[in-house]
Design an enzyme around this catalytic site. Sequence first.
Site, PDB file in Angstrom:
ATOM      1  N   ARG A   1       0.846  -1.202   0.000  1.00 26.74           N
ATOM      2  CA  ARG A   1       0.000   0.000   0.000  1.00 26.74           C
ATOM      3  C   ARG A   1       0.879   1.250   0.000  1.00 26.74           C
ATOM      4  NH1 ARG A   1      -4.884   1.961  -1.524  1.00 26.74           N
ATOM      5  NH2 ARG A   1      -6.087   2.962   0.123  1.00 26.74           N
TER       6      ARG A   1
ATOM      7  N   THR B   1      -8.929   0.399  -9.881  1.00 24.46           N
ATOM      8  CA  THR B   1      -8.329  -0.843  -9.394  1.00 24.46           C
ATOM      9  C   THR B   1      -8.535  -2.029 -10.338  1.00 24.46           C
ATOM     10  OG1 THR B   1      -8.783  -0.007  -7.164  1.00 24.46           O
ATOM     11  CG2 THR B   1      -8.059  -2.269  -7.311  1.00 24.46           C
TER      12      THR B   1
ATOM     13  N   GLN C   1      -3.611   7.979  -4.397  1.00 27.10           N
ATOM     14  CA  GLN C   1      -4.005   7.144  -3.271  1.00 27.10           C
ATOM     15  C   GLN C   1      -4.303   7.932  -1.999  1.00 27.10           C
ATOM     16  OE1 GLN C   1      -5.373   3.912  -3.311  1.00 27.10           O
ATOM     17  NE2 GLN C   1      -3.529   3.551  -4.499  1.00 27.10           N
TER      18      GLN C   1
ATOM     19  N   ASP D   1      -7.671   8.503  -0.474  1.00 26.94           N
ATOM     20  CA  ASP D   1      -8.312   7.439   0.296  1.00 26.94           C
ATOM     21  C   ASP D   1      -8.293   7.728   1.789  1.00 26.94           C
ATOM     22  OD1 ASP D   1      -9.561   5.580  -1.242  1.00 26.94           O
ATOM     23  OD2 ASP D   1      -8.024   4.046  -1.111  1.00 26.94           O
TER      24      ASP D   1
ATOM     25  N   SER E   1      -7.805   0.917   2.801  1.00 28.59           N
ATOM     26  CA  SER E   1      -8.151   0.345   1.506  1.00 28.59           C
ATOM     27  C   SER E   1      -9.358  -0.565   1.651  1.00 28.59           C
ATOM     28  CB  SER E   1      -6.958  -0.452   0.961  1.00 28.59           C
ATOM     29  OG  SER E   1      -7.329  -1.204  -0.178  1.00 28.59           O
ATOM     30  N   SER E   2     -10.073  -0.768   0.540  1.00 25.59           N
ATOM     31  CA  SER E   2     -11.149  -1.767   0.483  1.00 25.59           C
ATOM     32  C   SER E   2     -10.704  -3.037  -0.233  1.00 25.59           C
ATOM     33  CB  SER E   2     -12.371  -1.194  -0.238  1.00 25.59           C
ATOM     34  OG  SER E   2     -12.891  -0.075   0.427  1.00 25.59           O
TER      35      SER E   2
END
EC number: 2.3.2.2
Length: 580
Positions: A108, A397, A435, A438, A463-464
């Site tokens: 990440r 994504t 990112q 997020d 994150s999901s």
Amino acid sequence: MTPSFRLFLLAGAACSLAACNGDTPASAPAPETASGPGPEQAMVAAAHPDAVEAGLEILRRGGDAVDAAVAVQAVLGLVEPQSSGIAGGAFLVRYDAATGETVVYDGREIAPASARDDMWLDDQGAPFGFIEAWQSGQSTGVPGVIAMLAMAHEDHGRVDWADGFDAAIALAQEGFEVSPRLSALAQRVAPISSLARREPSRSYFYDEEGNAWPAGHVLTNPGYAATLAAVAADWRNFYTGEIAAQIIEAAGEEPLPGRLTEADLAGYEPVRREALCSPYRVYVICSAPPPSSGGVAVGAIMTILEGFDMSAHGPDTVEGWRLFIEASRLAYADRDQYVGDADFVDVPVAGLLDRDYLAARRALIDPEGGAIAAVSHGTPPGAPETAADTTPDNPGTTHFSIRDTFGNVVSMTTTVEAGFGNNRMTEGGFLLNNQLTDFAFAPRDEAGRQHPNAPEAGKRPRSSMSPTIVFDKNGAFVMATGSPGGNSIIAYTAKTLVAMLDWGLSAQEAAELPNVVARGDQINIERGFDPEILQELRARGFQIEGERGENSGIHIIALRPDGSLDGAADPRREGVARQP
């Protein structure tokens, strides 16, 4: 198999939540099993045929699933730049057939040292609009996917690191055909983004009149080829020298220039984490822990559903979908409230997956079949007081699943966040991520309580992404699944698990099943859903957002009882599932 994990498996296999509410570890050792005789059946399922072929070629050379993941990622960054890229981040879950170990590699992105919790507030203290933040240089986090893949390759690689970039370099030099989806999305974002106005992306994605290149147009990317050649020689070249300078320069341009530094890039470190595993009937479901919310939320949805006989309420019933909707609403509410980067904040993972707590959450579901009037978060054991979530949703994504000839499995979800990242392209032929959008835009509430997903220097945004591997009660591989789609990833992934584990659908049937995303009081249901079921759900009080499309990209590999593989590619994208 350790005694403690044997008990963990038996607990999940022997009782549903309706009858067994004892505490269960939120994270457990990976299932243990011996590798069978080789060569095993192998497969790659990903969002573009060129990426699948690149992965298959590595498997033909005797590569590990991780080796193939390097090749798949490198090609997707070229042919599907709207979804992922080498300047993005990822979570990779790997199952080792020889040792039975399941491990998560966390790539990440990280906020730079200059990041502050008010980075998304303007001078008046109001949150920026999403488009302004998305298009900014400030949205770019320190990329993690290359360093993460290098760590995984060092642990498990069977072919040279450089071999993983051969296919992508050749395609970048010789050319690849623009896909219909790439063309359509480039045209769609042009009016609201800088992609069609800022060089070098304007010349790369559009013709002289500003129209996106049509499907079938052959596109070359010599800058990307040169970048990959440098990375193939040494992955550290991505984080230092010329490539790092290109990232810093592109992120540092107006508006809202980012403050990435050489030290930020050179100091990036991926993390090897224990998989987060939850029992479900006779299965164990393993995914990524925080900063991903996938393992927590998917685990909560499935644990809530374990108290119902889902096999008796299939995809053609109102009851099956009603239960899925309510379990999703309850799990999302807790996920939104409590999950952030556990290296920085206290995330009550054990409490969020506590079986007694989830039994209480399940009891909120109306036994008479009506909708819960309004869903809010609960108070799981160990939960801190936090502010309400203000994180926007980004539906970018991509996901791929791989099984190699040794029986090892990779489930990997990878992203540059929004469509085409933050739309800033470097001279090295790749796009930057956005990112950091997020993070929660409003970090604190009026009482001064901070949300666990507030920005902070060195922190990973929540994150999901939910790359998932499922095992049976003996620890043997059952299936790998996952999807792109912003925070809807959780619902897409859970749908495939219910479809295959409870409803007995094939991998392709599970991928094709209409998507139902229930977060909060509004439920989004995909076009093509059974109109009679839709009408009945509305009659029961569910607020359905009229049959709009859902942008999943599910890719599944499952092991059939006869040892053959059942693969699926989401028809909503352009992928395939193929064997060598």
